[in-house]
Design a protein around this motif. Sequence first.
Motif: not given
Length: 187
Positions: A113-136
């Motif tokens: 899926a294509h995600i619009q670039q202005h997204y804001e993350m709200r991590l579920c701290e119980d499941e996700v420690a971190d989120a990050f982007e890597v060059p495709l």
Amino acid sequence: MIKLIEIEKALARANQITPKETTLRPSAVLVPVVEREQGLQLLLTQRTDHLRHHAGQISFPGGRMDRTDKDLIHTALRETHEEVGIPDQLINVLGKLPLQPTISGFMIQPVVAHIQQHYEMRLCEDEVADAFEVPLDFVLNPDNQNHSYRDYRGKRYSVYSIPYQERNIWGATANIIVEFSKLIRTF
């Protein structure tokens, strides 16, 4: 540099079909692509260390299909919202990659899926420690995909890993990326 239109055309050509029956537990992940000035990025998460399955691993947002999910695309969208807080309205599903069975008993449907670039993350701290982007372009480059074999419970498995900065993307997530890479290269 890979473009969104190339991804859309390759996925349309792939025409993936979900099998009607499997003994593995149905699940889905979102393979989120974000367009940035420096090129397309892939959004990944790092799971918390206390989870029952794949603790601490780099993964895509996703999980097991619920009874309330109408299909596996819905599963991927629901899980993405639950894990990183990105609502459906910011997500444009492009297509599906080949199913990915895991040795832990899941049959994963990767949904690109294509995600619009202005997204804001709200991590579920119980499941996700971190989120990050890597060059495709980096992760889809075969020169950055290490291949090896591992023995598990008397069977030999093909395993990929993709080192990126201080992280190691491996297992089902790396296998999905490699399948994505193969699809794009055949386009």
